[in-house]
Design a protein around this motif. Structure first.
Motif, PDB file in Angstrom:
ATOM      1  N   LEU A 174      22.194 -41.342 -23.691  1.00 25.21           N
ATOM      2  CA  LEU A 174      22.383 -42.354 -24.718  1.00 25.21           C
ATOM      3  C   LEU A 174      21.989 -43.521 -24.102  1.00 25.21           C
ATOM      4  O   LEU A 174      21.469 -44.702 -24.941  1.00 25.21           O
ATOM      5  N   LEU A 175      21.847 -43.933 -23.003  1.00 26.90           N
ATOM      6  CA  LEU A 175      21.211 -44.997 -22.358  1.00 26.90           C
ATOM      7  C   LEU A 175      19.549 -45.032 -22.282  1.00 26.90           C
ATOM      8  O   LEU A 175      18.961 -45.975 -21.727  1.00 26.90           O
ATOM      9  N   GLY A 176      19.052 -43.822 -22.639  1.00 26.93           N
ATOM     10  CA  GLY A 176      17.482 -43.788 -22.970  1.00 26.93           C
ATOM     11  C   GLY A 176      17.134 -43.281 -21.330  1.00 26.93           C
ATOM     12  O   GLY A 176      15.936 -42.984 -21.256  1.00 26.93           O
ATOM     13  N   THR A 177      17.815 -43.263 -20.367  1.00 28.97           N
ATOM     14  CA  THR A 177      17.514 -42.849 -18.903  1.00 28.97           C
ATOM     15  C   THR A 177      16.937 -41.586 -19.010  1.00 28.97           C
ATOM     16  O   THR A 177      16.084 -41.104 -18.175  1.00 28.97           O
ATOM     17  N   LEU A 178      17.735 -40.475 -19.538  1.00 29.81           N
ATOM     18  CA  LEU A 178      17.478 -39.003 -19.336  1.00 29.81           C
ATOM     19  C   LEU A 178      16.046 -38.806 -19.871  1.00 29.81           C
ATOM     20  O   LEU A 178      14.991 -37.858 -19.084  1.00 29.81           O
ATOM     21  N   ASN A 179      15.706 -39.022 -20.974  1.00 31.75           N
ATOM     22  CA  ASN A 179      14.481 -38.866 -21.677  1.00 31.75           C
ATOM     23  C   ASN A 179      13.297 -39.626 -20.968  1.00 31.75           C
ATOM     24  O   ASN A 179      12.310 -38.975 -20.659  1.00 31.75           O
ATOM     25  N   ASP A 180      13.474 -40.868 -20.561  1.00 31.47           N
ATOM     26  CA  ASP A 180      12.470 -41.679 -19.890  1.00 31.47           C
ATOM     27  C   ASP A 180      12.225 -40.640 -18.423  1.00 31.47           C
ATOM     28  O   ASP A 180      10.961 -40.690 -18.232  1.00 31.47           O
ATOM     29  N   LYS A 181      13.249 -40.335 -17.870  1.00 34.67           N
ATOM     30  CA  LYS A 181      12.944 -39.680 -16.462  1.00 34.67           C
ATOM     31  C   LYS A 181      12.101 -38.288 -16.673  1.00 34.67           C
ATOM     32  O   LYS A 181      11.347 -38.049 -15.785  1.00 34.67           O
ATOM     33  N   HIS A 182      12.641 -37.518 -17.931  1.00 32.39           N
ATOM     34  CA  HIS A 182      12.181 -36.238 -18.018  1.00 32.39           C
ATOM     35  C   HIS A 182      10.659 -36.613 -18.334  1.00 32.39           C
ATOM     36  O   HIS A 182       9.740 -35.574 -17.831  1.00 32.39           O
ATOM     37  N   ASN A 183      10.332 -37.465 -19.031  1.00 29.13           N
ATOM     38  CA  ASN A 183       8.955 -37.993 -19.519  1.00 29.13           C
ATOM     39  C   ASN A 183       7.946 -38.057 -18.140  1.00 29.13           C
ATOM     40  O   ASN A 183       6.919 -37.666 -18.061  1.00 29.13           O
ATOM     41  N   GLN A 184       8.746 -38.881 -17.216  1.00 31.81           N
ATOM     42  CA  GLN A 184       7.970 -39.053 -16.034  1.00 31.81           C
ATOM     43  C   GLN A 184       8.023 -37.977 -15.224  1.00 31.81           C
ATOM     44  O   GLN A 184       6.721 -37.670 -14.652  1.00 31.81           O
ATOM     45  N   MET A 185       8.715 -37.021 -15.093  1.00 32.17           N
ATOM     46  CA  MET A 185       8.706 -35.879 -14.378  1.00 32.17           C
ATOM     47  C   MET A 185       7.627 -34.965 -14.914  1.00 32.17           C
ATOM     48  O   MET A 185       6.841 -34.112 -14.170  1.00 32.17           O
ATOM     49  N   ALA A 186       7.474 -34.811 -16.032  1.00 35.54           N
ATOM     50  CA  ALA A 186       6.283 -34.109 -16.655  1.00 35.54           C
ATOM     51  C   ALA A 186       4.837 -34.481 -16.367  1.00 35.54           C
ATOM     52  O   ALA A 186       4.050 -33.743 -16.423  1.00 35.54           O
ATOM     53  N   ARG A 187       4.723 -35.629 -15.802  1.00 40.76           N
ATOM     54  CA  ARG A 187       3.516 -36.017 -15.499  1.00 40.76           C
ATOM     55  C   ARG A 187       3.237 -36.001 -13.879  1.00 40.76           C
ATOM     56  O   ARG A 187       2.117 -36.263 -13.570  1.00 40.76           O
ATOM     57  N   LEU A 188       4.293 -35.590 -13.070  1.00 40.56           N
ATOM     58  CA  LEU A 188       3.963 -35.418 -11.838  1.00 40.56           C
ATOM     59  C   LEU A 188       4.155 -34.103 -11.088  1.00 40.56           C
ATOM     60  O   LEU A 188       4.121 -33.119 -11.704  1.00 40.56           O
ATOM     61  N   SER A 189       3.615 -34.174  -9.800  1.00 40.72           N
ATOM     62  CA  SER A 189       3.856 -32.735  -9.060  1.00 40.72           C
ATOM     63  C   SER A 189       5.128 -32.301  -9.158  1.00 40.72           C
ATOM     64  O   SER A 189       6.286 -33.024  -9.265  1.00 40.72           O
ATOM     65  N   GLU A 190       5.434 -30.899  -9.084  1.00 39.51           N
ATOM     66  CA  GLU A 190       6.790 -30.470  -8.812  1.00 39.51           C
ATOM     67  C   GLU A 190       7.605 -31.066  -7.629  1.00 39.51           C
ATOM     68  O   GLU A 190       8.719 -31.233  -7.975  1.00 39.51           O
ATOM     69  N   THR A 191       7.016 -31.238  -6.515  1.00 36.16           N
ATOM     70  CA  THR A 191       7.662 -32.084  -5.373  1.00 36.16           C
ATOM     71  C   THR A 191       8.123 -33.497  -5.903  1.00 36.16           C
ATOM     72  O   THR A 191       9.229 -33.604  -5.777  1.00 36.16           O
ATOM     73  N   ASP A 192       7.406 -34.209  -6.594  1.00 38.20           N
ATOM     74  CA  ASP A 192       7.690 -35.588  -6.813  1.00 38.20           C
ATOM     75  C   ASP A 192       8.555 -35.463  -7.899  1.00 38.20           C
ATOM     76  O   ASP A 192       9.533 -36.553  -8.187  1.00 38.20           O
TER      77      ASP A 192
END
Length: 289
Positions: A174-192
């Motif tokens: 609801l605060l937008g954190t979950l989608n924002d962070k999942h989007n970031q994760m999709a652009r990073l290496s598995e470790t990051d």
């Protein structure tokens, strides 16, 4: 945990009598522990969770016998519904107090063995999870029955902590954190990406602690030993503990939920402060979490 006289949530969907077919099943105790390592208290990507579980040898279609509720499940259903109602009361008040807008209540689906979700097919092997696609928490009550056997922790407030953690992911959504962070994760290496996942999970632990503080303030729900039940479970669902139990060693780069001491610390911090706006797990250095 004192729940007598408490209301049940009206947002609970009981699907325990709907049989699951051609779903992930089997695997044994070690397989279940590995699945917990990967997916326990998941942030919502249940499709990936099931793929990971299958890769660990939990695959295999099957159907399940007709569900018949027993006394233990009736108790756990009542507990889950009342705890879920408590999260509604607490977070509605917290959103209003912090100026976060309306708290849109999530749904709670209680199922048996297998379930269809907005995030794909779910299985009891993957543990409780939150799906942001349909804003729903999914729980097979057998997870609570097996907590003592599989991870060495149990108790009514420990079960409440599990539910509150998943609702913490809804707060993040609801605060937008979950989608924002999942989007970031999709652009990073598995470790990051795993490091961001850890931060998300620790914040959900923090929110669970905040809920516990305010639920107790509203309803006087905590009894002697309750807090220790939750802390004990938190100490046994850290990636380090579960990996040592499953593999006999730790693989820190694969951690995606946090170490046991981190999970205890952030839950306790939320409970001690009761401040829903103070659970920033993203600014501190990763080593300082």
């Amino acid at each position: 945990m004192k729940l007598d006289g408490r209301r049940r949530s009206s947002n609970v969907d009981d699907r325990r009598r709907m049989s699951g077919k051609s779903m992930v099943a089997g695997g044994g105790v070690i397989g279940a522990i590995v699945a917990v390592v990967i997916t326990l208290m998941s942030g919502g990507d249940i499709g990936t969770a099931i793929s990971n579980a299958t890769a660990q040898g939990l695959g295999g279609g099957g159907s399940y016998p007709e569900y018949v509720e027993d006394e233990t499940d009736a108790y756990l259903f009542d507990l889950s519904s009342k705890v879920f109602a408590g999260t509604e009361d607490v977070w509605k008040a917290e959103f209003a107090k912090n100026g976060w807008g309306e708290y849109v209540e999530p749904k709670l689906v209680i199922y048996k063995d297998a379930v269809q979700t907005g995030c794909g097919q779910g299985s009891s092997q993957t543990g409780p999870f939150y799906c942001s696609a349909d804003q729903t928490v999914y729980i097979d009550l057998s997870f609570f029955r097996d907590m003592q056997t599989n991870i060495g922790g149990s108790g009514d407030f420990a079960y409440a902590y599990v539910i509150a953690h998943e609702v913490g992911h809804h707060v993040q959504y609801l605060l937008g954190t979950l989608n924002d962070k999942h989007n970031q994760m999709a652009r990073l290496s598995e470790t990051d990406a795993n490091k961001i996942s850890v931060r998300l999970e620790l914040q959900a632990d923090y929110y669970a602690g905040v809920w516990a503080f305010h639920d107790n303030a509203m309803f006087g729900s905590l009894e002697d030993g309750d807090l220790q039940e939750a802390l004990d479970v938190a100490s046994k669902i850290g990636d380090d503990y579960l990996q040592r139990k499953a593999y006999g060693r730790e693989v820190p780069d694969s951690f995606n939920h946090g170490r046991s001491d981190q999970r205890v610390r952030w839950f306790k911090k939320g409970f001690d402060t009761g401040l829903s706006s103070a659970g920033d797990t993203f600014s501190p250095a990763y080593a300082a979490l």
